[in-house]
Design an enzyme around this catalytic site. Structure first.
Site, PDB file in Angstrom:
ATOM      1  N   MET A 148      21.212  33.676  44.160  1.00 16.60           N
ATOM      2  CA  MET A 148      20.555  34.923  44.533  1.00 16.60           C
ATOM      3  C   MET A 148      20.416  35.843  43.318  1.00 16.60           C
ATOM      4  O   MET A 148      19.396  36.519  43.159  1.00 16.60           O
ATOM      5  CB  MET A 148      21.347  35.619  45.645  1.00 16.60           C
ATOM      6  CG  MET A 148      20.644  36.800  46.267  1.00 16.60           C
ATOM      7  SD  MET A 148      19.013  36.368  46.887  1.00 16.60           S
ATOM      8  CE  MET A 148      19.337  36.285  48.647  1.00 16.60           C
ATOM      9  N   PHE A 165      59.830  46.527  43.779  1.00 19.76           N
ATOM     10  CA  PHE A 165      59.193  45.223  43.659  1.00 19.76           C
ATOM     11  C   PHE A 165      58.271  44.959  44.855  1.00 19.76           C
ATOM     12  O   PHE A 165      58.666  45.104  46.003  1.00 19.76           O
ATOM     13  CB  PHE A 165      60.273  44.129  43.573  1.00 19.76           C
ATOM     14  CG  PHE A 165      59.713  42.738  43.481  1.00 19.76           C
ATOM     15  CD1 PHE A 165      58.939  42.360  42.390  1.00 19.76           C
ATOM     16  CD2 PHE A 165      59.940  41.826  44.488  1.00 19.76           C
ATOM     17  CE1 PHE A 165      58.403  41.082  42.309  1.00 19.76           C
ATOM     18  CE2 PHE A 165      59.413  40.533  44.409  1.00 19.76           C
ATOM     19  CZ  PHE A 165      58.638  40.165  43.314  1.00 19.76           C
ATOM     20  N   GLN A 166      57.045  44.578  44.555  1.00 18.97           N
ATOM     21  CA  GLN A 166      56.024  44.262  45.573  1.00 18.97           C
ATOM     22  C   GLN A 166      55.734  45.414  46.524  1.00 18.97           C
ATOM     23  O   GLN A 166      55.410  45.204  47.695  1.00 18.97           O
ATOM     24  CB  GLN A 166      56.393  42.998  46.345  1.00 18.97           C
ATOM     25  CG  GLN A 166      56.416  41.775  45.419  1.00 18.97           C
ATOM     26  CD  GLN A 166      56.455  40.462  46.148  1.00 18.97           C
ATOM     27  OE1 GLN A 166      56.996  40.363  47.240  1.00 18.97           O
ATOM     28  NE2 GLN A 166      55.872  39.444  45.539  1.00 18.97           N
ATOM     29  N   LYS A 226      60.528  46.501  55.833  1.00 23.08           N
ATOM     30  CA  LYS A 226      61.416  45.373  56.103  1.00 23.08           C
ATOM     31  C   LYS A 226      62.655  45.783  56.916  1.00 23.08           C
ATOM     32  O   LYS A 226      63.064  45.064  57.828  1.00 23.08           O
ATOM     33  CB  LYS A 226      61.857  44.748  54.777  1.00 23.08           C
ATOM     34  CG  LYS A 226      62.701  43.508  54.957  1.00 23.08           C
ATOM     35  CD  LYS A 226      62.942  42.783  53.637  1.00 23.08           C
ATOM     36  CE  LYS A 226      63.698  41.483  53.889  1.00 23.08           C
ATOM     37  NZ  LYS A 226      63.893  40.732  52.650  1.00 23.08           N
ATOM     38  N   GLU A 275      45.818  34.909  51.009  1.00 21.57           N
ATOM     39  CA  GLU A 275      45.729  35.871  52.113  1.00 21.57           C
ATOM     40  C   GLU A 275      44.300  36.295  52.431  1.00 21.57           C
ATOM     41  O   GLU A 275      44.003  36.709  53.552  1.00 21.57           O
ATOM     42  CB  GLU A 275      46.587  37.104  51.820  1.00 21.57           C
ATOM     43  CG  GLU A 275      48.093  36.833  51.878  1.00 21.57           C
ATOM     44  CD  GLU A 275      48.651  36.361  50.550  1.00 21.57           C
ATOM     45  OE1 GLU A 275      47.868  36.128  49.606  1.00 21.57           O
ATOM     46  OE2 GLU A 275      49.887  36.220  50.460  1.00 21.57           O
TER      47      GLU A 275
HETATM   48  C1  LIG Z   1      32.673  38.662  46.029  1.00 23.89           C
HETATM   49  C2  LIG Z   1      31.285  38.808  45.564  1.00 23.89           C
HETATM   50  N1  LIG Z   1      31.010  38.822  44.241  1.00 23.89           N
HETATM   51  C3  LIG Z   1      29.714  38.951  43.826  1.00 23.89           C
HETATM   52  C4  LIG Z   1      28.697  39.078  44.709  1.00 23.89           C
HETATM   53  C5  LIG Z   1      27.262  39.242  44.236  1.00 23.89           C
HETATM   54  N2  LIG Z   1      26.470  38.071  44.622  1.00 23.89           N
HETATM   55  C6  LIG Z   1      25.699  38.058  45.737  1.00 23.89           C
HETATM   56  S1  LIG Z   1      24.950  36.592  45.987  1.00 23.89           S
HETATM   57  C7  LIG Z   1      25.631  35.936  44.605  1.00 23.89           C
HETATM   58  C8  LIG Z   1      25.352  34.517  44.210  1.00 23.89           C
HETATM   59  C9  LIG Z   1      25.876  33.550  45.168  1.00 23.89           C
HETATM   60  O1  LIG Z   1      25.783  32.267  44.590  1.00 23.89           O
HETATM   61  P1  LIG Z   1      26.017  30.957  45.427  1.00 23.89           P
HETATM   62  O2  LIG Z   1      27.261  31.058  46.218  1.00 23.89           O
HETATM   63  O3  LIG Z   1      25.920  29.803  44.512  1.00 23.89           O
HETATM   64  O4  LIG Z   1      24.832  30.993  46.488  1.00 23.89           O
HETATM   65  P2  LIG Z   1      23.242  30.857  46.283  1.00 23.89           P
HETATM   66  O5  LIG Z   1      22.698  32.235  46.125  1.00 23.89           O
HETATM   67  O6  LIG Z   1      23.019  30.015  45.073  1.00 23.89           O
HETATM   68  O7  LIG Z   1      22.780  30.223  47.544  1.00 23.89           O
HETATM   69  C10 LIG Z   1      26.432  36.884  43.954  1.00 23.89           C
HETATM   70  C11 LIG Z   1      27.139  36.633  42.691  1.00 23.89           C
HETATM   71  C12 LIG Z   1      29.040  39.075  46.081  1.00 23.89           C
HETATM   72  N3  LIG Z   1      28.120  39.233  47.046  1.00 23.89           N
HETATM   73  N4  LIG Z   1      30.320  38.928  46.477  1.00 23.89           N
END
Ligand SMILES: Cc1ncc(C[n+]2csc(CCOP(=O)(O)OP(=O)(O)O)c2C)c(N)n1
Lengths: 581, 169
Positions: A485, A111-112, A161, A49
């Site tokens: 990042m 439920f749910q 529902k 979803e």
């Molecule tokens: C759902 C979620 N969990 C954690 C983060 C924190 N976060 C921001 S950037 C990142 C790394 C992203 O890694 P990747 O998809 O490999 O991209 P890259 O930075 O290597 O280009 C994380 C863990 C986030 N923004 N969203």
């Protein structure tokens, strides 16, 4: 005409002109799924979803029409919470319909059952639990009105529902369609205050170092053309925030690119040194302002926004204007023309030459890889952008991380509604489903998702949806084997102590995974292979394509304003660090 | 004792909302989500049953008033918001208290209630339940003077308020 609530719901969506619903059925929403068989509305069956929500967002980003998602109660409703929060942060018009357990079971931990309206209260523009089948057309009509007017946003309608179930007498209703909406507390202001607009024009006419700070509101208001007129009439340079990429053409001589934490040196510095910021549909996000105390210290502020709460929320404007960006800008342009147009603007040649000096000294740059080394992500993006087979109006979607910043930096956005992104919430896993939604909304366009390997693993299963539904999106994974990042922050601010960010380049095997999902899979390891892979991907139009680009993990995103620093402390690429500013 | 001369320490918002399920929860959770402290909150239907009025008191410190008002106004069911300057409005609260009142205390409590023009609602062998309706300062004073006798139970309502009329006598 007698109907049951489920039929009335689908009929209401038809009345709203809905052409596609992204969703997945379940017990509580079952009765609404039955009449879909007889409806001209297309239903895209997702695999999770969260995917339905992001698809609805991607659809809304590129079409301007509200995206619609429909899911069942409980776990399905909680799965769509992230897209709701995402759409709320980025003002994306969206209507989400959730099933709910029967009215008699509400509150019993049946439920749910979850308190969907309670959970989503602070992340929707509005939400409502419908209690009576006869209310369905009215509530749906109101939901679309609220989602699409004023500052757009997500609206959730929770439907028990029993009121849609044809076997339950509570679902019986007489069909009607309300011609008007009656919401006594909801009256968005669209026309700006004339005197304030005049004040803004006068302030512009007195400023020597103005910058237009254009935000996502420009796109929401369909104001890209008006913005261009304003910029050209006054000769004022424009920065486009992460949400506004494409709202002003990057190839325009007045374009400065993206401001903020990973913006261009010129965009950041021009804002910082400006004496006037003309903020249009932008919200002074902390990623743009850096440390607020030191942000654009000399700048007076004109702030135009349809949401009055944005004016003065972060920085007090000198001229606040509540209104629709397009209407306000058009009126402002009119006033400026009356006041003498371009001729009456002060001489800003000194400012222009400072700007072009920064542009010359601090362009975006990276070190190309030596033979035999891994790919540079920036190089991949340049190749993708410049490939003769990549149409100029390609829609680009990104996940969240380094690849997102590089994409915003290195792509050239010359058209509005070609950039789809999770700005405010920064949702990893956004890009694959959002790309699918975008392609459904604009089947005539080439759609490229640029994803990180971390992000891709969060929602890749939606490529099964894309393959099954013949939605031919293209995905470029910039696979640096890291949560890049986060790695960059650990490298720069945690003494290279890389805690829990290594993902492995080969796990999973993306090519095989893509193929298992019904896509074409490719792997690219060296620079010479890049053009051919892109050309091949661009030529495939009957199924999704995934390219696993093996990129250099050491690459960092520059410029960078470290968190907590002011924008004057922007760190440029190491090769530019000796340069006089 | 009059509060009129002092700087107000709180904002009073009078919020007209649609009389629909969940509206109070929306308003309350907005305050929680944005980190504003609610000092007091009272809600009841108005003369028009389609609408309810919520009176919210927030302390001046926690509350960038303009932001609160703007954020509140974004709620679809909020129809009208007025800020009531405490100096320009009539404010009322109701206090109910059960106090120890045996022996000679009894007469003192009675006297206090009389001075404040409160009411005796209930009398037991050793305790008495009294009520006082008045402006919040008066209710505060009453409460603090009652306290030494031993308060067994105390209930105060949230504040309700209406603007003062022009040139009232
Ligand atoms: C759902 C979620 N969990 C954690 C983060 C924190 N976060 C921001 S950037 C990142 C790394 C992203 O890694 P990747 O998809 O490999 O991209 P890259 O930075 O290597 O280009 C994380 C863990 C986030 N923004 N969203």
């Amino acid at each position: 005409m007698q109907m049951n609530g489920g039929q009335a719901l689908i009929k209401s969506l038809e009345m709203e002109g809905v052409e596609v619903i992204f969703g997945l059925p379940g017990g509580a929403i079952l009765p609404v799924y039955d009449p879909i068989i007889d409806s001209p509305i297309r239903h895209v069956l997702v695999r999770h979803e969260q995917g339905a929500g992001h698809m609805a967002e991607g659809y809304a980003h590129v079409t301007g029409r509200p995206g619609v998602a429909m899911v069942t109660s409980g776990p399905a409703a909680t799965n769509i919470v992230t897209p709701l929060a995402d759409a709320f942060m980025d003002s994306v018009p969206m209507v989400v319909i959730t099933g709910q357990v029967g009215s008699a079971s509400i509150g019993t931990d049946a439920f749910q059952e979850v308190d969907t309206v309670g959970i989503t209260r602070s992340i929707t523009k509005h939400n409502e639990l419908v209690t009576d089948a006869a209310d369905i057309p009215r509530v749906i009509r109101e939901a679309f009105h609220i989602a699409t007017t004023g500052r757009p946003g997500p609206v959730l309608v929770d439907i028990p529902k029993d009121i849609v179930d044809p076997t339950n007498p509570r679902s019986a209703m007489e069909w009607y369609w309300p011609e008007t909406v009656d919401l006594p507390g909801y009256r968005p202001t669209t026309v700006g205050h004339h005197r304030k607009i005049r004040e803004a024009a006068e302030l512009i006419g007195r400023s020597r170092r103005p910058v237009i700070y254009a935000g996502g509101g420009i796109l929401k208001a369909r104001a890209a053309e008006a913005l261009r007129e304003l910029a050209e009439l006054t000769g004022i340079h424009v920065v486009t925030t992460l949400m506004a990429r494409g709202a002003f053409p990057d190839s325009h001589e007045l374009a400065l690119g993206m401001p903020g934490m990973h913006g261009t040196y010129t965009a950041i510095t021009a804002m910082q040194e400006s004496d006037l910021l003309i903020a249009l549909g932008s919200r002074f996000d902390d990623r743009v302002t850096g440390k607020l105390d030191g942000f654009a210290p000399d700048a007076k502020i004109i702030h135009v926004d349809i949401d009055p709460a944005e004016l003065g929320k972060v920085r007090r404007p000198d001229v606040p204007i509540v209104g629709d960006c397009r209407l306000v800008i058009e009126e402002l342009v009119g006033v400026l023309r009356e006041m003498g147009g371009a001729e009456s603007q002060p001489d800003r040649s000194e400012w222009r030459s400072r700007i072009s000096g920064w542009q010359e000294r601090f362009p975006l740059t990276y070190e190309p890889s030596e033979p035999g080394e891994l790919l540079k992500p920036q190089y991949v993006l340049e190749q993708l952008r410049d490939a003769p087979t990549t149409p100029e109006d390609t829609i680009v979607i990104s996940g969240v991380g380094q690849h997102q910043m590089w994409t915003s930096q290195y792509w050239r956005f010359d058209h509005p509604y070609t950039w789809v992104n999770s700005g405010g919430l920064g949702t990893m896993g956004f890009s694959v489903p959002a790309a699918i939604g975008a392609k459904v909304g604009r089947p005539d366009r080439t759609v490229w998702a640029i994803d990180g390997d971390g992000c891709f693993q969060m929602t890749a299963q939606e490529l099964v949806t894309a393959a099954a539904e013949r939605i031919p999106v293209k995905v470029a994974i910039l696979n640096n084997a890291y949560l890049g990042m986060v790695r960059q922050w650990q490298e720069m601010f945690y003494e290279e102590r890389y805690s829990e960010v290594y993902l492995s380049p080969d796990l999973p095997d993306y090519k095989m995974w893509a193929e298992a999902m019904g896509c074409v899979g490719m792997r690219v390891e060296s620079p010479e292979e890049v053009p051919a892979a892109i050309e091949k991907a661009n030529s495939i139009n009957d199924r999704p394509v995934v390219i696993d680009f093996r990129t250099d993990a050491r690459e960092k995103v520059f410029p960078m304003v470290p968190a907590g620093a002011t924008n004057s402390q922007v760190v440029v690429d190491p090769t530019q660090q000796g340069q006089a500013r | 004792m009059s509060a009129a001369a002092h700087e107000p320490t709180h904002h009073t918002l009078s919020v007209l909302v649609e009389n629909k399920a969940g509206v109070l929860a929306r308003v309350a959770s907005l305050f929680a989500r944005r980190g504003y402290n609610i000092e007091s909150l009272a809600v009841a239907p108005t003369d028009d049953e389609a609408f309810s009025r919520i009176t919210i008191v927030v302390d001046v410190e926690s509350a960038p008033l303009e932001q609160i008002v703007k954020q509140l106004f974004k709620l679809i069911n909020v129809v009208k918001i007025s800020e009531l300057d405490p100096r320009q409005s009539v404010e009322r609260e109701l206090l109910l208290a059960t106090v120890r009142a045996s022996g000679e205390n009894r007469a003192r409590v009675l006297e206090l209630v009389q001075i404040f023009e409160g009411k005796i609602l209930n009398v037991g062998h050793t305790e008495m339940t009294v009520s006082l309706e008045g402006n919040p300062v008066k209710v505060d004073d009453f409460e603090s003077l009652l306290r030494p006798y031993g308060i067994v139970e105390l209930q105060r309502t949230g504040r309700v308020a209406l603007p003062k009329l022009d040139r009232t006598v």
